[in-house]
Design a protein around this motif. Structure first.
Motif, PDB file in Angstrom:
ATOM      1  N   GLY A 342      -3.985  -1.177   1.992  1.00  0.00           N
ATOM      2  CA  GLY A 342      -2.719  -1.206   1.262  1.00  0.00           C
ATOM      3  C   GLY A 342      -2.729  -0.425  -0.028  1.00  0.00           C
ATOM      4  O   GLY A 342      -1.945  -0.738  -0.944  1.00  0.00           O
ATOM      5  N   GLY A 343      -3.567   0.593  -0.131  1.00  0.00           N
ATOM      6  CA  GLY A 343      -3.717   1.331  -1.373  1.00  0.00           C
ATOM      7  C   GLY A 343      -2.579   2.295  -1.676  1.00  0.00           C
ATOM      8  O   GLY A 343      -1.899   2.786  -0.780  1.00  0.00           O
ATOM      9  N   ARG A 344      -2.388   2.524  -2.972  1.00  0.00           N
ATOM     10  CA  ARG A 344      -1.474   3.556  -3.468  1.00  0.00           C
ATOM     11  C   ARG A 344      -2.306   4.577  -4.240  1.00  0.00           C
ATOM     12  O   ARG A 344      -3.139   4.201  -5.069  1.00  0.00           O
ATOM     13  CB  ARG A 344      -0.425   2.955  -4.402  1.00  0.00           C
ATOM     14  CG  ARG A 344       0.533   1.961  -3.761  1.00  0.00           C
ATOM     15  CD  ARG A 344       1.334   1.260  -4.841  1.00  0.00           C
ATOM     16  NE  ARG A 344       2.323   0.329  -4.300  1.00  0.00           N
ATOM     17  CZ  ARG A 344       2.841  -0.678  -4.990  1.00  0.00           C
ATOM     18  NH1 ARG A 344       2.438  -0.902  -6.242  1.00  0.00           N
ATOM     19  NH2 ARG A 344       3.741  -1.468  -4.450  1.00  0.00           N
ATOM     20  N   PRO A 345      -2.081   5.869  -4.018  1.00  0.00           N
ATOM     21  CA  PRO A 345      -2.906   6.876  -4.687  1.00  0.00           C
ATOM     22  C   PRO A 345      -2.485   7.115  -6.132  1.00  0.00           C
ATOM     23  O   PRO A 345      -1.299   7.058  -6.463  1.00  0.00           O
ATOM     24  CB  PRO A 345      -2.652   8.140  -3.849  1.00  0.00           C
ATOM     25  CG  PRO A 345      -1.255   7.954  -3.350  1.00  0.00           C
ATOM     26  CD  PRO A 345      -1.107   6.469  -3.089  1.00  0.00           C
ATOM     27  N   HIS A 346      -3.463   7.370  -6.971  1.00  0.00           N
ATOM     28  CA  HIS A 346      -3.183   7.814  -8.338  1.00  0.00           C
ATOM     29  C   HIS A 346      -2.549   9.196  -8.246  1.00  0.00           C
ATOM     30  O   HIS A 346      -3.063  10.095  -7.583  1.00  0.00           O
ATOM     31  CB  HIS A 346      -4.489   7.870  -9.136  1.00  0.00           C
ATOM     32  CG  HIS A 346      -4.297   8.080 -10.605  1.00  0.00           C
ATOM     33  ND1 HIS A 346      -3.693   9.208 -11.132  1.00  0.00           N
ATOM     34  CD2 HIS A 346      -4.655   7.323 -11.677  1.00  0.00           C
ATOM     35  CE1 HIS A 346      -3.683   9.121 -12.454  1.00  0.00           C
ATOM     36  NE2 HIS A 346      -4.247   7.994 -12.807  1.00  0.00           N
ATOM     37  N   TRP A 347      -1.427   9.394  -8.944  1.00  0.00           N
ATOM     38  CA  TRP A 347      -0.667  10.641  -8.833  1.00  0.00           C
ATOM     39  C   TRP A 347      -1.428  11.852  -9.353  1.00  0.00           C
ATOM     40  O   TRP A 347      -1.188  12.976  -8.884  1.00  0.00           O
ATOM     41  CB  TRP A 347       0.656  10.506  -9.587  1.00  0.00           C
ATOM     42  CG  TRP A 347       1.544   9.458  -9.029  1.00  0.00           C
ATOM     43  CD1 TRP A 347       1.815   8.226  -9.564  1.00  0.00           C
ATOM     44  CD2 TRP A 347       2.298   9.521  -7.813  1.00  0.00           C
ATOM     45  NE1 TRP A 347       2.677   7.520  -8.769  1.00  0.00           N
ATOM     46  CE2 TRP A 347       3.003   8.293  -7.686  1.00  0.00           C
ATOM     47  CE3 TRP A 347       2.454  10.492  -6.821  1.00  0.00           C
ATOM     48  CZ2 TRP A 347       3.847   8.024  -6.607  1.00  0.00           C
ATOM     49  CZ3 TRP A 347       3.292  10.225  -5.740  1.00  0.00           C
ATOM     50  CH2 TRP A 347       3.979   9.002  -5.650  1.00  0.00           C
ATOM     51  N   GLY A 348      -2.328  11.644 -10.291  1.00  0.00           N
ATOM     52  CA  GLY A 348      -3.044  12.771 -10.877  1.00  0.00           C
ATOM     53  C   GLY A 348      -4.373  13.058 -10.209  1.00  0.00           C
ATOM     54  O   GLY A 348      -5.108  13.929 -10.675  1.00  0.00           O
ATOM     55  N   LYS A 349      -4.688  12.326  -9.138  1.00  0.00           N
ATOM     56  CA  LYS A 349      -5.990  12.477  -8.503  1.00  0.00           C
ATOM     57  C   LYS A 349      -5.819  12.803  -7.019  1.00  0.00           C
ATOM     58  O   LYS A 349      -4.778  12.540  -6.425  1.00  0.00           O
ATOM     59  CB  LYS A 349      -6.823  11.214  -8.729  1.00  0.00           C
ATOM     60  CG  LYS A 349      -7.002  10.953 -10.228  1.00  0.00           C
ATOM     61  CD  LYS A 349      -7.742   9.674 -10.553  1.00  0.00           C
ATOM     62  CE  LYS A 349      -7.772   9.479 -12.071  1.00  0.00           C
ATOM     63  NZ  LYS A 349      -8.487   8.240 -12.465  1.00  0.00           N
ATOM     64  N   VAL A 350      -6.837  13.368  -6.426  1.00  0.00           N
ATOM     65  CA  VAL A 350      -6.746  13.937  -5.082  1.00  0.00           C
ATOM     66  C   VAL A 350      -6.301  12.884  -4.072  1.00  0.00           C
ATOM     67  O   VAL A 350      -6.824  11.765  -4.035  1.00  0.00           O
ATOM     68  CB  VAL A 350      -8.112  14.523  -4.664  1.00  0.00           C
ATOM     69  CG1 VAL A 350      -8.045  15.083  -3.239  1.00  0.00           C
ATOM     70  CG2 VAL A 350      -8.550  15.612  -5.647  1.00  0.00           C
ATOM     71  N   HIS A 351      -5.332  13.246  -3.259  1.00  0.00           N
ATOM     72  CA  HIS A 351      -4.923  12.406  -2.124  1.00  0.00           C
ATOM     73  C   HIS A 351      -4.210  13.293  -1.117  1.00  0.00           C
ATOM     74  O   HIS A 351      -3.882  14.449  -1.405  1.00  0.00           O
ATOM     75  CB  HIS A 351      -4.018  11.255  -2.566  1.00  0.00           C
ATOM     76  CG  HIS A 351      -2.674  11.684  -3.066  1.00  0.00           C
ATOM     77  ND1 HIS A 351      -1.588  11.851  -2.231  1.00  0.00           N
ATOM     78  CD2 HIS A 351      -2.232  12.006  -4.308  1.00  0.00           C
ATOM     79  CE1 HIS A 351      -0.544  12.240  -2.936  1.00  0.00           C
ATOM     80  NE2 HIS A 351      -0.906  12.350  -4.207  1.00  0.00           N
ATOM     81  N   GLY A 352      -3.979  12.767   0.074  1.00  0.00           N
ATOM     82  CA  GLY A 352      -3.388  13.568   1.131  1.00  0.00           C
ATOM     83  C   GLY A 352      -2.064  13.052   1.650  1.00  0.00           C
ATOM     84  O   GLY A 352      -1.675  13.387   2.771  1.00  0.00           O
ATOM     85  N   LEU A 353      -1.331  12.260   0.851  1.00  0.00           N
ATOM     86  CA  LEU A 353      -0.114  11.628   1.337  1.00  0.00           C
ATOM     87  C   LEU A 353       1.137  12.465   1.070  1.00  0.00           C
ATOM     88  O   LEU A 353       1.215  13.176   0.064  1.00  0.00           O
ATOM     89  CB  LEU A 353       0.069  10.247   0.698  1.00  0.00           C
ATOM     90  CG  LEU A 353      -1.057   9.238   0.890  1.00  0.00           C
ATOM     91  CD1 LEU A 353      -0.581   7.847   0.502  1.00  0.00           C
ATOM     92  CD2 LEU A 353      -1.602   9.244   2.305  1.00  0.00           C
TER      93      LEU A 353
END
Length: 392
Positions: A342-353
């Motif tokens: 159920g995670g949400r990515p930090h906007w300033g850090k790498v993610h693929g969403l």
């Protein structure tokens, strides 16, 4: 000759149409107007400490290093107004001179104030919210060059949209902060086996103002840090026992000399331990060569629409890799674990969403998109990265 821009880690580069360095809000408005006439986009650079292409543009890039300092401070009401380009390390000293301090800070203080707020920067502490939660108002330059003041009394919904805006609503030029009187903290750092760290995790979080740890995969050991308020006199030099006492703005941040890439997800607090254990197992079995630590922090719930802690207490878990080493395969392999929990990515850090995945994780996502389209109907403040995030 075109001027180039790169982020702190050296992973994001762009060549803007123009890099403008306004000295006041009027010059910000003029620069935005020039961009509109030229039909180019506008992005704002803080310190470049994000690991995602939030700033990258071939349009106008605004450098707000000329908009710094306090506009005013009110010690009796523990409030202050600061300019957007003020670096957090400078802001701490400016507030301290007024007898004031931020309620909390992250473990890095090189960011520009507006950039740190707009990306949802946070520290740690089960009862402490992220930096944007300390906002009581802000002043924006909109896409048409007009000025718009937001405050919690008159624009509560709009302010909750703007607290974490990724720079997509307008150019933040000033912010109002709710503060507290300056205070001192006592820090203790201990190293222990990872299993011992996990055994005391719940008690540590419950019993201290701040509690966090770094797991070092090669030796399966943890470095645990806890911090509490104190009335003792400052003693900023770390002694042999791993303890120090100092004013909050000097003690909370850490020095980050080495460059790295980072992925961070915030999962519901009650799923933090299980998520970390799954990450630990995946790294030990698939990525035994990763030397950099995994960080674990707690953050309290808030109301900002795009906050990773919107509506729920969270555990923030951060992966790191040396900036000179490949990181994408490692991050991409672990990311599904964060999503399963159920995670949400930090906007300033790498993610693929992208937009569809983000919409499923942020209850007010479409409300934010509506506000964005109302304030910036032509998408002046969007770039390719934001268009992908928002699906526009």
């Amino acid at each position: 000759m075109s001027e180039n821009w790169t982020n702190w880690a050296g992973s994001i580069r762009c060549t803007p149409w123009e890099i403008a360095r306004p000295g006041d809000e009027a010059e910000v408005a003029q620069a935005v107007g020039r961009a509109a006439e030229a039909g180019v986009g506008v992005r704002v650079a803080g310190s470049g400490h994000s690991f995602t292409p939030l700033v990258a543009t071939d349009g106008l890039l605004l450098d707000l290093d000329g908009l710094t300092g306090l506009v005013h401070a009110d010690r009796s009401h523990t409030r202050a107004r600061a300019r957007a380009g003020t670096k957090l390390h400078d802001l701490g000293e400016l507030l301290f001179a007024e007898g004031l301090a931020m309620e909390n800070l992250g473990d890095v203080n090189v960011q520009a104030l507006a950039g740190a707020l707009s990306t949802g920067t946070h520290g740690t502490g089960r009862a402490l919210r992220n930096l944007p939660s300390q906002l009581t108002g802000m002043r924006l330059v909109l896409a048409d060059g007009s000025l718009r003041d937001l405050d919690a009394d008159h624009d509560p919904d709009l302010l909750d949209a703007a607290r974490v805006s990724l720079g997509a609503l307008g150019v933040v030029v000033e912010v109002d902060l709710h503060l507290r009187p300056a205070y001192r903290l006592h820090e203790c750092v201990r190293r222990m086996p990872m299993d011992a760290c996990l055994e005391e995790l719940d008690d540590g979080i419950a019993n201290h103002r701040h509690y966090e740890f770094w797991w070092y995969p090669p030796k399966d050991r943890a470095e645990v840090k806890w911090i509490d308020e104190t009335e003792a006199d400052p003693d900023p030099l770390e002694d042999r026992k791993g303890e120090r006492i100092d004013w909050s703005h000097r003690l909370l941040p850490s020095v980050r000399d080495l460059r790295f890439h980072e992925m961070e997800y915030s999962v519901p607090a009650d799923r933090g331990r299980d998520c970390l254990l799954a990450v630990r197992e995946r790294m030990r079995s698939h990525h035994p060569d990763v030397m950099w630590p995994v960080e674990y922090r707690r953050v309290a719930a808030d109301d900002a629409w795009l906050s990773t802690a919107h509506g729920r207490d969270v555990a923030a878990i951060s992966l790191h890799q040396d900036a000179n080493l490949p990181h994408q395969e490692f991050f991409s392999d672990v990311e599904p674990i964060f999503l399963e929990h159920g995670g949400r990515p930090h906007w300033g850090k790498v993610h693929g969403l992208g937009a569809d995945q983000l919409r499923a994780r942020y209850e007010r996502f479409d409300d934010f998109l509506r506000v964005r389209s109302e304030l910036d109907p032509d998408g002046r403040f969007l770039n390719e990265h934001l268009r992908g995030l928002f699906g526009v």
